[in-house]
Design a protein around this motif. Sequence first.
Motif: not given
Length: 208
Positions: A56-58, A111, A197
Amino acid sequence: MIRFLAISLFIVLVTAGCSLKTTEGLREVTVAQPTISNPYFSNAEVDYVYKAKIALYDKNFGGILIIKKTGSDSHRVVFTTEFGSKLFDFYFEGENFQKNFIIPEMDKKLVVKTLEQDFRLLISEKIQVLEEFDSEAQNIYKTDIGKNFGFYFFEKDSRRLRKIVKASKRKEKVTIDFKIVEENIAQSITLQHENFKLRIELEKFKKE
């Protein structure tokens, strides 16, 4: 004449830009059945337990994902670390969704909404068919998902569900691949977003 050619070219480009890769090369056919079924999380007697990786994202989260059918139209989805600490706990009943728990790192409105939609797509069992398409090896069914569409890919020989694509009229948004199926249980599942992402990888937990 030049103006006519420019307008024609514009129409061709717009039309091409609006087409989905998902339906390229497919032949539309008469709808043979009004509804289709996703069988992979439909047995209330089975605890569907997976080793899970969520990017999730980074950030990367790993652990155990449990999906349990709790009623005729309800499921509970729980994601924990391998040591048993909860990462999130969701409950679905019909169109209703309940967030029982989620860690602060994931507790963002976008999210949570995205995870809700992803897991609802994964566990939805009976789906109304809008259109049907045909390829050499698969039957593809177009369905309604709110403001988007779902495309369900079934193998002709085995009648197994192999892929779900969620898309708008112009572009694909989410692809779910069911790579291995044994005894009507998906052993390997990958969920990939195109413009967000988020990637979820699930491998069926096997007792040693």
